[in-house]
Design a protein around this motif. Structure first.
Motif, PDB file in Angstrom:
ATOM      1  N   TYR A  39      42.498  41.404  28.304  1.00  0.00           N
ATOM      2  CA  TYR A  39      42.837  40.719  29.547  1.00  0.00           C
ATOM      3  C   TYR A  39      43.223  41.718  30.624  1.00  0.00           C
ATOM      4  O   TYR A  39      42.744  41.649  31.764  1.00  0.00           O
ATOM      5  CB  TYR A  39      43.976  39.742  29.279  1.00  0.00           C
TER       6      TYR A  39
ATOM      7  N   LEU B 258      41.349  42.418  34.215  1.00  0.00           N
ATOM      8  CA  LEU B 258      42.058  42.363  35.495  1.00  0.00           C
ATOM      9  C   LEU B 258      41.857  43.650  36.277  1.00  0.00           C
ATOM     10  O   LEU B 258      41.622  43.627  37.490  1.00  0.00           O
ATOM     11  CB  LEU B 258      43.549  42.117  35.269  1.00  0.00           C
TER      12      LEU B 258
ATOM     13  N   HIS C  59      39.936  43.305  39.748  1.00  0.00           N
ATOM     14  CA  HIS C  59      40.920  43.044  40.796  1.00  0.00           C
ATOM     15  C   HIS C  59      41.701  44.274  41.236  1.00  0.00           C
ATOM     16  O   HIS C  59      42.666  44.138  42.005  1.00  0.00           O
ATOM     17  CB  HIS C  59      41.919  41.971  40.324  1.00  0.00           C
TER      18      HIS C  59
ATOM     19  N   ARG D 150      49.689  40.205  33.383  1.00  0.00           N
ATOM     20  CA  ARG D 150      49.274  39.741  34.712  1.00  0.00           C
ATOM     21  C   ARG D 150      50.255  40.182  35.793  1.00  0.00           C
ATOM     22  O   ARG D 150      49.851  40.660  36.867  1.00  0.00           O
ATOM     23  CB  ARG D 150      49.144  38.218  34.690  1.00  0.00           C
TER      24      ARG D 150
ATOM     25  N   LEU E 220      44.700  41.053  43.328  1.00  0.00           N
ATOM     26  CA  LEU E 220      44.951  39.845  42.538  1.00  0.00           C
ATOM     27  C   LEU E 220      45.462  38.720  43.427  1.00  0.00           C
ATOM     28  O   LEU E 220      46.271  38.953  44.330  1.00  0.00           O
ATOM     29  CB  LEU E 220      45.984  40.144  41.457  1.00  0.00           C
TER      30      LEU E 220
ATOM     31  N   LEU F  30      36.469  34.818  31.787  1.00  0.00           N
ATOM     32  CA  LEU F  30      37.680  35.548  31.465  1.00  0.00           C
ATOM     33  C   LEU F  30      38.348  34.998  30.212  1.00  0.00           C
ATOM     34  O   LEU F  30      38.938  35.752  29.431  1.00  0.00           O
ATOM     35  CB  LEU F  30      38.657  35.517  32.639  1.00  0.00           C
TER      36      LEU F  30
ATOM     37  N   SER G  98      42.109  33.979  37.399  1.00  0.00           N
ATOM     38  CA  SER G  98      42.788  35.117  36.788  1.00  0.00           C
ATOM     39  C   SER G  98      43.919  34.709  35.853  1.00  0.00           C
ATOM     40  O   SER G  98      44.418  35.539  35.086  1.00  0.00           O
ATOM     41  CB  SER G  98      43.334  36.061  37.869  1.00  0.00           C
TER      42      SER G  98
END
Length: 341
Positions: A52, A56, A60, A167, A178, A218, A300
């Motif tokens: 993940y 990202l 991003h 995240r 993001l 994703l 996301s």
């Protein structure tokens, strides 16, 4: 013994999960991170977190990132000029393979629920020694709950919180683009999920022989945790997790020959809706059980919302089937690999 199967404990942990999310959101995540290239790794649910983070970074941020399977570190690969990001909820024994190579990296970031006190208290002196060494060397520690998520096999706190920690941490990377994520936005998306618990319970017999999950990209890239809910939580065959376009290239034809249910996770965008409509049409044409589950919110955070979507389904099925999560199959017999090296 009260709660002999551990399902009351599972329910208690799921009830506390929003509280742990509130605590993570309340932290200060404004720090910037000096990383230009990242190697990320992890095992089990931590593999999903590592993949993940890599996704990202790629989509991003201006940071280059790649995932390296933890087993590849058995061969002592060479690295240079990269940052090492290791995900491990309990600082598992297997992570020693990674940390043997840590001097090759510019810096180390450990995403973990472990703490020195918890490792010492739980009788894990080797892990406590490694944790102390990492702290002394200046490794960055990104903590998330839950340090002691044991007793039952399946984990639900760490898998969800590890995603959120990744995240929120990624917001401090160079060139990050993001979409904003705050607690009010999260709560609004969370309020819109509707887990189809009854459908899963009613179709438990068919699902127990395997099923297919179609999902946005994703979620597929970092979906090991979703599959694990059914493998570790119910001891079922692993569901086949696919992106929508892959469905037409073999899996659909297999289902036409050997029918299995299909679960469609449908994102908010018109493109996601169109793909789901086409897949539903195909499923109807071969008369297989299907269910569509809306997956709201920013793409996301889709893997994180999917955790909350499937957790009530996991609990309902475990209760329906009377799964024993305390005395699970093969308990204590996994040490040849679990305790490696």
């Amino acid at each position: 013994m009260t709660d002999p199967a551990g399902l009351e404990l599972l329910a208690e942990r799921l009830e506390k999960l929003p509280e742990y999310f509130r605590e993570l959101f309340s932290r200060d995540w404004s720090a910037t991170h000096e990383c230009s290239r990242i190697v990320a790794t992890g095992l089990g649910s931590s593999e999903a977190h590592a993949r993940y983070l890599v996704s990202l970074c790629q989509h991003h941020t201006s940071v280059s990132a790649r995932f390296v399977p933890l087993a590849d570190f058995v061969r002592r690969p060479k690295f240079q000029g990269e940052s090492l990001a290791v995900f491990s909820q309990g600082l598992s024994q297997n992570t020693r393979l990674v940390f043997q190579s840590r001097t090759q990296f510019d810096r180390t970031i450990l995403f973990t629920a472990a703490s020195l006190d918890a490792l010492v208290t739980s009788g894990k002196p080797d892990r406590a020694e490694l944790f102390s060494a990492l702290v002394a060397e200046g490794a960055e520690m990104v903590r998330f709950p839950l340090a002691e998520e044991y007793t039952i096999l399946v984990r639900v706190i760490g898998p969800a919180c590890g995603f959120l920690a990744a995240r929120l941490w990624a917001q401090g990377l160079a060139g990050q683009r993001l979409p904003p994520l705050d607690e009010p936005s999260w709560n609004e998306w969370l309020s819109r999920i509707r887990p189809p618990v009854d459908w899963f319970v009613e179709n438990a017999d068919a699902l127990s022989n395997g099923f297919v999950i179609l999902a946005p990209g994703l979620v597929v890239e970092s979906g090991y945790n979703l599959v694990s809910k059914f493998v570790e939580g119910l001891f079922w065959p692993a569901p086949t997790l696919l992106d929508y376009l892959s469905f037409a290239h073999g899996p659909f034809q297999q289902l036409a020959a050997r029918p299995r249910p299909v679960v469609l996770l449908v994102g908010d965008s018109p493109e996601d809706r169109d793909l789901a409509d086409r897949a539903s049409q195909m499923c109807r044409s071969i008369r297989i059980p299907t269910v569509e589950i809306p997956l709201p919110g920013c793409p996301s955070v889709a893997p994180i919302l999917a955790e909350f979507l499937l957790n009530p389904i996991l609990l309902a099925l475990a209760l329906h089937l009377g799964v024993n999560q305390r005395d699970w199959p093969g308990k204590g017999l996994d040490s040849p690999l679990y305790a490696y090296p």
